[in-house]
Motif scaffolding. Structure first.
Motif, PDB file in Angstrom:
ATOM      1  N   THR A  68       0.845  -1.186   0.000  1.00  0.00           N
ATOM      2  CA  THR A  68       0.000   0.000   0.000  1.00  0.00           C
ATOM      3  C   THR A  68       0.881   1.236   0.000  1.00  0.00           C
ATOM      4  OG1 THR A  68      -1.725  -1.168   1.240  1.00  0.00           O
ATOM      5  CG2 THR A  68      -1.840   1.243   1.213  1.00  0.00           C
ATOM      6  N   ALA A  69       0.620   2.133  -0.959  1.00  0.00           N
ATOM      7  CA  ALA A  69       1.331   3.408  -1.069  1.00  0.00           C
ATOM      8  C   ALA A  69       0.264   4.484  -1.189  1.00  0.00           C
ATOM      9  CB  ALA A  69       2.250   3.406  -2.285  1.00  0.00           C
ATOM     10  N   GLY A  70       0.060   5.245  -0.127  1.00  0.00           N
ATOM     11  CA  GLY A  70      -1.034   6.210  -0.119  1.00  0.00           C
ATOM     12  C   GLY A  70      -2.354   5.468  -0.151  1.00  0.00           C
ATOM     13  N   SER A  71      -3.219   5.821  -1.079  1.00  0.00           N
ATOM     14  CA  SER A  71      -4.501   5.131  -1.200  1.00  0.00           C
ATOM     15  C   SER A  71      -4.471   4.068  -2.294  1.00  0.00           C
ATOM     16  CB  SER A  71      -5.607   6.149  -1.501  1.00  0.00           C
ATOM     17  OG  SER A  71      -5.341   6.794  -2.742  1.00  0.00           O
ATOM     18  N   THR A  72      -3.289   3.816  -2.853  1.00  0.00           N
ATOM     19  CA  THR A  72      -3.159   2.856  -3.941  1.00  0.00           C
ATOM     20  C   THR A  72      -2.524   1.565  -3.436  1.00  0.00           C
ATOM     21  OG1 THR A  72      -2.844   4.719  -5.443  1.00  0.00           O
ATOM     22  CG2 THR A  72      -2.294   2.543  -6.293  1.00  0.00           C
ATOM     23  N   ARG A  73      -3.079   0.453  -3.894  1.00  0.00           N
ATOM     24  CA  ARG A  73      -2.556  -0.868  -3.510  1.00  0.00           C
ATOM     25  C   ARG A  73      -2.027  -1.580  -4.747  1.00  0.00           C
ATOM     26  NH1 ARG A  73      -6.031  -3.846   0.681  1.00  0.00           N
ATOM     27  NH2 ARG A  73      -6.010  -5.316  -1.017  1.00  0.00           N
ATOM     28  N   TYR A  74      -0.886  -2.263  -4.560  1.00  0.00           N
ATOM     29  CA  TYR A  74      -0.252  -3.038  -5.620  1.00  0.00           C
ATOM     30  C   TYR A  74      -0.034  -4.454  -5.131  1.00  0.00           C
ATOM     31  CZ  TYR A  74       0.862   1.492  -7.653  1.00  0.00           C
ATOM     32  OH  TYR A  74       0.778   2.757  -8.183  1.00  0.00           O
ATOM     33  N   GLY A  75      -0.251  -5.406  -6.009  1.00  0.00           N
ATOM     34  CA  GLY A  75       0.102  -6.776  -5.689  1.00  0.00           C
ATOM     35  C   GLY A  75       1.605  -6.943  -5.829  1.00  0.00           C
ATOM     36  N   LEU A  76       2.152  -7.879  -5.087  1.00  0.00           N
ATOM     37  CA  LEU A  76       3.553  -8.230  -5.272  1.00  0.00           C
ATOM     38  C   LEU A  76       3.725  -9.708  -4.995  1.00  0.00           C
ATOM     39  CD1 LEU A  76       5.508  -8.635  -2.500  1.00  0.00           C
ATOM     40  CD2 LEU A  76       4.992  -6.243  -2.269  1.00  0.00           C
ATOM     41  N   SER A  77       4.689 -10.299  -5.654  1.00  0.00           N
ATOM     42  CA  SER A  77       5.005 -11.708  -5.467  1.00  0.00           C
ATOM     43  C   SER A  77       6.340 -11.810  -4.760  1.00  0.00           C
ATOM     44  CB  SER A  77       5.089 -12.437  -6.806  1.00  0.00           C
ATOM     45  OG  SER A  77       3.845 -12.435  -7.445  1.00  0.00           O
ATOM     46  N   ALA A  78       6.364 -12.519  -3.637  1.00  0.00           N
ATOM     47  CA  ALA A  78       7.602 -12.789  -2.913  1.00  0.00           C
ATOM     48  C   ALA A  78       7.957 -14.254  -3.156  1.00  0.00           C
ATOM     49  CB  ALA A  78       7.420 -12.528  -1.427  1.00  0.00           C
TER      50      ALA A  78
END
Length: 101
Positions: A69-79
């Motif tokens: 989450t960055a501000g009000s924006t969410r991004y998926g990520l793969s670990a």
């Protein structure tokens, strides 16, 4: 915080703090903190939050989807665990290019 500030792929090592009876695991909070710290070092900005659904087995090839989450924006990520040696799991985190809807 802007996505373009985040590299698409970051790599790091995590020292394991959690173990299970079936083998070593990277605890949920350890993985989240490791991804957060690595992104902060790589781009000079700390994401507001990184959330993963649970611990991940410390075995090469194990992958978990998390949310940044960055501000009000969410991004998926793969670990993805790339290797495990001497109590340290090395992993790669790849942030999606498009935000989640």
């Amino acid at each position: 915080m802007k996505l373009r500030a985040f590299p698409l792929v970051v790599a790091a090592g995590l020292t394991l703090f959690g173990c299970s009876s079936k083998g070593d695991t990277v605890a949920k909070d350890t993985l989240e903190q490791g991804i957060t710290d690595t992104l902060t070092k790589a781009v000079g900005q700390r994401p507001d939050k990184v959330e993963c659904p649970g611990p991940i087995k410390a075995e090469a090839g194990q992958t978990m989807r998390c949310v940044l989450t960055a501000g009000s924006t969410r991004y998926g990520l793969s670990a993805t665990i790339t290797s495990y040696e001497n109590g340290t799991a090395h992993y790669r985190a790849q942030v999606d290019q498009q935000p989640m809807r």
